[in-house]
Design a protein around this motif. Structure first.
Motif, PDB file in Angstrom:
ATOM      1  N   ARG A 260       0.841  -1.326   0.018  1.00 40.94           N
ATOM      2  CA  ARG A 260       0.434  -0.238  -0.067  1.00 40.94           C
ATOM      3  C   ARG A 260       0.728   1.014  -0.229  1.00 40.94           C
ATOM      4  NH1 ARG A 260      -2.871  -0.659   4.101  1.00 40.94           N
ATOM      5  NH2 ARG A 260      -1.925   0.064   5.842  1.00 40.94           N
ATOM      6  N   ILE A 261       1.904   1.113   0.713  1.00 38.14           N
ATOM      7  CA  ILE A 261       2.936   1.996   0.888  1.00 38.14           C
ATOM      8  C   ILE A 261       3.453   2.391  -0.014  1.00 38.14           C
ATOM      9  CG2 ILE A 261       4.875   3.763   2.994  1.00 38.14           C
ATOM     10  CD1 ILE A 261       2.539   2.965   3.767  1.00 38.14           C
ATOM     11  N   VAL A 262       4.480   1.544  -1.239  1.00 42.61           N
ATOM     12  CA  VAL A 262       4.789   1.636  -2.154  1.00 42.61           C
ATOM     13  C   VAL A 262       3.808   1.476  -3.479  1.00 42.61           C
ATOM     14  CG1 VAL A 262       6.019   0.044  -4.134  1.00 42.61           C
ATOM     15  CG2 VAL A 262       6.292   0.195  -1.679  1.00 42.61           C
ATOM     16  N   THR A 263       2.220   1.614  -3.570  1.00 38.56           N
ATOM     17  CA  THR A 263       1.512   1.721  -4.333  1.00 38.56           C
ATOM     18  C   THR A 263       1.514   3.197  -4.568  1.00 38.56           C
ATOM     19  OG1 THR A 263       0.420  -0.574  -4.811  1.00 38.56           O
ATOM     20  CG2 THR A 263      -0.595   1.620  -5.328  1.00 38.56           C
ATOM     21  N   ARG A 264       0.929   4.139  -3.076  1.00 43.85           N
ATOM     22  CA  ARG A 264       0.727   5.717  -3.053  1.00 43.85           C
ATOM     23  C   ARG A 264       2.234   6.730  -3.646  1.00 43.85           C
ATOM     24  NH1 ARG A 264      -1.962   4.479   2.887  1.00 43.85           N
ATOM     25  NH2 ARG A 264      -4.177   4.242   2.243  1.00 43.85           N
ATOM     26  N   GLN A 265       3.025   6.283  -2.774  1.00 45.23           N
ATOM     27  CA  GLN A 265       4.134   6.407  -3.440  1.00 45.23           C
ATOM     28  C   GLN A 265       4.652   6.495  -5.292  1.00 45.23           C
ATOM     29  OE1 GLN A 265       6.528   8.595  -1.527  1.00 45.23           O
ATOM     30  NE2 GLN A 265       5.386   7.627  -0.121  1.00 45.23           N
ATOM     31  N   ALA A 266       4.246   5.539  -5.922  1.00 44.58           N
ATOM     32  CA  ALA A 266       4.830   5.334  -7.249  1.00 44.58           C
ATOM     33  C   ALA A 266       3.843   5.749  -7.927  1.00 44.58           C
ATOM     34  CB  ALA A 266       4.414   3.932  -7.237  1.00 44.58           C
ATOM     35  N   LEU A 267       1.864   6.630  -7.365  1.00 42.55           N
ATOM     36  CA  LEU A 267       1.325   6.957  -7.998  1.00 42.55           C
ATOM     37  C   LEU A 267       2.277   8.246  -7.754  1.00 42.55           C
ATOM     38  CD1 LEU A 267      -1.454   5.635  -6.729  1.00 42.55           C
ATOM     39  CD2 LEU A 267      -1.313   5.559  -9.263  1.00 42.55           C
ATOM     40  N   ASN A 268       2.276   9.013  -6.849  1.00 41.48           N
ATOM     41  CA  ASN A 268       2.280  10.281  -6.614  1.00 41.48           C
ATOM     42  C   ASN A 268       4.023  10.596  -7.893  1.00 41.48           C
ATOM     43  OD1 ASN A 268       0.901  10.974  -4.503  1.00 41.48           O
ATOM     44  ND2 ASN A 268       2.254  10.885  -3.192  1.00 41.48           N
ATOM     45  N   ARG A 269       4.644   9.645  -8.068  1.00 49.16           N
ATOM     46  CA  ARG A 269       6.087   9.607  -8.607  1.00 49.16           C
ATOM     47  C   ARG A 269       5.716   9.785 -10.037  1.00 49.16           C
ATOM     48  NH1 ARG A 269      11.473   9.036  -7.885  1.00 49.16           N
ATOM     49  NH2 ARG A 269      11.566   9.314  -5.501  1.00 49.16           N
ATOM     50  N   MET A 270       4.475   9.205 -10.558  1.00 51.06           N
ATOM     51  CA  MET A 270       3.674   8.881 -11.843  1.00 51.06           C
ATOM     52  C   MET A 270       3.107   9.786 -12.597  1.00 51.06           C
ATOM     53  SD  MET A 270       1.592   4.950 -11.863  1.00 51.06           S
ATOM     54  CE  MET A 270       1.770   4.693 -12.853  1.00 51.06           C
ATOM     55  N   ARG A 271       3.081  11.174 -11.386  1.00 48.26           N
ATOM     56  CA  ARG A 271       2.070  12.045 -11.745  1.00 48.26           C
ATOM     57  C   ARG A 271       3.603  13.185 -12.639  1.00 48.26           C
ATOM     58  NH1 ARG A 271      -0.858  10.404  -7.254  1.00 48.26           N
ATOM     59  NH2 ARG A 271      -2.940  10.523  -8.038  1.00 48.26           N
ATOM     60  N   THR A 272       4.446  13.000 -11.332  1.00 44.53           N
ATOM     61  CA  THR A 272       5.445  13.780 -12.008  1.00 44.53           C
ATOM     62  C   THR A 272       6.814  13.069 -12.945  1.00 44.53           C
ATOM     63  OG1 THR A 272       6.071  14.430  -9.670  1.00 44.53           O
ATOM     64  CG2 THR A 272       8.662  14.171 -11.164  1.00 44.53           C
ATOM     65  N   LEU A 273       6.536  11.730 -13.513  1.00 45.14           N
ATOM     66  CA  LEU A 273       7.141  11.141 -14.238  1.00 45.14           C
ATOM     67  C   LEU A 273       6.362  11.951 -15.683  1.00 45.14           C
ATOM     68  CD1 LEU A 273       8.269   7.589 -12.765  1.00 45.14           C
ATOM     69  CD2 LEU A 273       9.508   9.475 -13.320  1.00 45.14           C
ATOM     70  N   SER A 274       5.071  11.383 -15.500  1.00 45.17           N
ATOM     71  CA  SER A 274       4.592  12.062 -16.445  1.00 45.17           C
ATOM     72  C   SER A 274       4.816  13.147 -17.453  1.00 45.17           C
ATOM     73  CB  SER A 274       2.881  11.798 -16.377  1.00 45.17           C
ATOM     74  OG  SER A 274       2.204  13.213 -15.440  1.00 45.17           O
ATOM     75  N   ARG A 275       5.046  14.305 -16.556  1.00 43.87           N
ATOM     76  CA  ARG A 275       5.773  15.550 -17.043  1.00 43.87           C
ATOM     77  C   ARG A 275       6.843  15.838 -17.729  1.00 43.87           C
ATOM     78  NH1 ARG A 275       3.107  16.943 -12.343  1.00 43.87           N
ATOM     79  NH2 ARG A 275       5.106  17.131 -11.324  1.00 43.87           N
TER      80      ARG A 275
END
Length: 299
Positions: free
Chosen positions: A65-80
């Motif tokens: 759960r923690i890793v998923t939330r952190q990865a989702l946050n990072r995915m938004r940065t990576l998309s840009r």
């Protein structure tokens, strides 16, 4: 003397580390970013007190759960970041142990071909697909990880499965057959054998290369055997002292090419019906840093 409580905390996390890296990597397609996410998860875990640790009844679910939330946050940065990327973007390749190939589902899920398909999903779709289809997480746990209701997660998962099913390649799982095709491909490329290349490539083969604006690479996909052959047939004349090796790349057989003229390249292929249907060429040196040691993956 070390604190026994600290050691216990570390042991619990280490026991799940390969799993957590695999989850993050499949969500992000970047080994470097996945490693950062796992490290962030460890820091969060280590910062908790003994009482909070004792309340965690299912460490696996908690860490995922923690890793998923952190990865989702990072995915938004990576998309840009990827919107500004020069040329085609491909996932960061990993050197994996041969045993990964024995787990067919895991091998397919971490393949360059599948990770490329997952790039076409939204961040939440990708998270739901990875957690459900690869790691068989219950819907209620996925819902808590992505901040959605279980009913919404089921709908998202169904949409993601349909999307992936329409785009996923039909992977060749016969290792000996794949090895024969790859060896034929290498022989044809290194000798400039045009007919040999035409024979080993599917008529509708697609080649995608990632140079990141740093290394020379075609910036758009190349479609069709004739165009791909025209691109590859000059290799014997262009390369200087090339060294070619087979290796286990993302759970499948891959090719590493080092030559003094073009620098290093990692090649991943998809074999369908005895021919190569997809070629993924990683040329960006910034994405070749995870090839010095085998990465342990788990699910």
């Amino acid at each position: 003397m070390s604190n026994p409580g600290t050691t216990d905390r570390s042991d619990v996390f280490v026991a799940h580390r390969s799993l957590l890296f695999t989850v993050a990597y499949e969500m992000l397609g970047s080994a470097a970013d996945a490693e950062d996410v796992v490290q962030e998860a460890w820091l969060r875990w280590a910062a908790l007190g003994a009482e909070a640790h004792a309340e965690v009844r299912d460490p696996r679910a908690y860490f995922v759960r923690i890793v998923t939330r952190q990865a989702l946050n990072r995915m938004r940065t990576l998309s840009r970041r990827r919107e500004e990327y020069v040329g085609e973007w491909l996932p960061e390749p990993l050197l994996t142990v041969p045993d990964v190939a024995e787990d067919v589902e895991l091998a397919e899920s971490v393949s360059i071909a599948m990770l490329t398909v997952l790039e076409s999903l939204t961040p939440v779709e990708r998270a739901v697909f990875v957690l459900r289809e690869v790691f068989d997480a219950p819907y209620d746990e996925i819902a808590e990880a992505v901040g959605k209701s279980p009913a919404a997660v089921r709908q998202i998962g169904s949409r993601a499965r349909s999307h992936v099913a329409a785009r996923r390649p039909r992977m060749q799982v016969d290792r000996s057959e794949q090895e024969k095709v790859v060896e034929r491909f290498i022989a044809a490329v290194t000798t400039g054998d045009v007919q040999g290349l035409m024979d080993v490539l599917a008529p509708d083969v697609v080649l995608v290369a990632d140079g990141g604006g740093v290394a020379q690479a075609v910036r758009v996909p190349v479609y069709g055997a004739k165009k791909v052959v025209n691109l590859l047939k000059s290799f014997p004349q262009a390369a200087i002292n090339p060294k070619i090796a087979l290796l286990w790349l993302n759970g499948g057989l891959g090719i590493r090419i080092d030559d003094e003229a073009g620098g290093p390249s990692l090649i991943s292929v998809v074999v369908e019906d005895g021919r190569i249907a997809r070629i993924f060429a990683m040329r960006n040196p910034d994405k070749l840093g995870w090839l010095e040691a085998e990465t342990q993956l788990a699910r």
